[in-house]
Design an enzyme around this catalytic site. Sequence first.
Site, PDB file in Angstrom:
ATOM      1  CG  ASP A 175      -1.925   1.133   1.214  1.00  0.00           C
ATOM      2  OD1 ASP A 175      -2.407   1.493   0.124  1.00  0.00           O
ATOM      3  OD2 ASP A 175      -2.216   1.679   2.294  1.00  0.00           O
ATOM      4  NE  ARG A 220     -12.732  10.786  -8.060  1.00  0.00           N
ATOM      5  CZ  ARG A 220     -13.442  10.216  -7.096  1.00  0.00           C
ATOM      6  NH1 ARG A 220     -14.663   9.785  -7.334  1.00  0.00           N
ATOM      7  NH2 ARG A 220     -12.951  10.081  -5.870  1.00  0.00           N
ATOM      8  CE  LYS A 221     -13.267   3.259 -11.300  1.00  0.00           C
ATOM      9  NZ  LYS A 221     -14.066   2.225 -11.979  1.00  0.00           N
TER      10      LYS A 221
END
Lengths: 255, 255
Positions: A175, A220-221
Amino acid sequence: MSNAQMARSLFRLLKGCKNLASTPSEYPQPSACLPFTSSIVRTMVGLPFSFSFKPRDFSLPNSSWSAEMMRLYDYYNSLCEVETETGEKQRGPWRRLPSYNRTLKYATGGAYLSKLIQSKNRLFTRSIKTTGAAFEYVVFLNKEEQRTVCIFQAGYLLEGPPGHVHGGAIATMIDAVTGTHAAYDSGPLMTANLNIDYRSPITLGSTVLIESSLDKREGRKTFISCKVTSPDGSKLHTEAKVLFLSINVSHLLGM
Amino acid sequence: MSNAQMARSLFRLLKGCKNLASTPSEYPQPSACLPFTSSIVRTMVGLPFSFSFKPRDFSLPNSSWSAEMMRLYDYYNSLCEVETETGEKQRGPWRRLPSYNRTLKYATGGAYLSKLIQSKNRLFTRSIKTTGAAFEYVVFLNKEEQRTVCIFQAGYLLEGPPGHVHGGAIATMIDAVTGTHAAYDSGPLMTANLNIDYRSPITLGSTVLIESSLDKREGRKTFISCKVTSPDGSKLHTEAKVLFLSINVSHLLGM
């Protein structure tokens, strides 16, 4: 008066101020560029003097780093600066990304100061002070090739299965690395989906490479792929696909 | 001589011994039941005396727990013991799962002792000693309904986005809770896939519920669903599907 003393004096001076400013870190850390807290208010703080308060850059080597970690660091660091035919030095294809343990802008002169300065909050991956105990890592970015390489040494406080790294610690690093990559590519964003395949366990204390590459952007991805391997790439430990969603923080910055 | 002193004497006595035994924890912790290290050798250690060495159980309340955390703890704890019509107390549908910071069997008399006792390694979710700073949680298991509930309070060292919990810390808790659940259901296993949808951020310092339920078992595979919500269930923070693979550790136990 040392810089640190001046900084402390400044903090005491500002202690009663409610509206200390929030600003994204100059080098956004994993997900650290997502000020969800809508109550954060930006305030310009005019200082009566210049000061320089350099927070610790955790991406620099320390005595806990293994020979393998240092070898990889030196290799990628050497790619950050190249020599031209005329002997001049110029920026190379790679860039080492500094890493701090809180959202704090290195300030000189008139500056934005985050109310987070006074907070005990610390970035999860940099919250343990003892060197070598937890996450030791440095991230290098190659903006042209749209990829990053992270050299990661897992400390003894990250245990899951006996003698091996906890799946959550691996997820955390994935992450962190993909989030840093995506933030450099697309600006402020948040993790929307994290999909991880664990292939083989990672021995505690060992050094691994975490590599991320941009798959695509769609509105937006931002889609990022990631894999964790042994330093020579021969052993695949983990694979992941991560989806990030860009967020609008302009209202928080008074824009 | 106190129990702790006796234990320390014992460890000193055994310091030179190379082949201290490895044993799964009596209460397997998340993924802690996966002894990948093939070099671990089991050895029976015959003690000349009985001793009792109780490690700290991190699932018990401490002063950092919020009123909300305590309320939820008291509620689920009350379901661990029920009163019959005749006024007798008996085991309820729920069970609080103790939680330790290393793979260590609580030993009395002749005992298996893990070489991990002498190791600095600590379970990732329990590696920070300061109460309230990192992961404060307790897991309750309902074996009949095949589900668990974890009450989780996120400390200030788990920061990701300013003022909010790091995505990796949430992934860690999901892996820990579903791993504990799966291990109670299916025995020794390892996380194979972790697929997490982040819906809304979790404020640092807040208390949330992490609930897991068994979806199905197929051969070596165990499928667990998980969601993270506000205590009253009105706000969904995170959803996840986790796949575990059973592993055979009998060769490590000399079976």
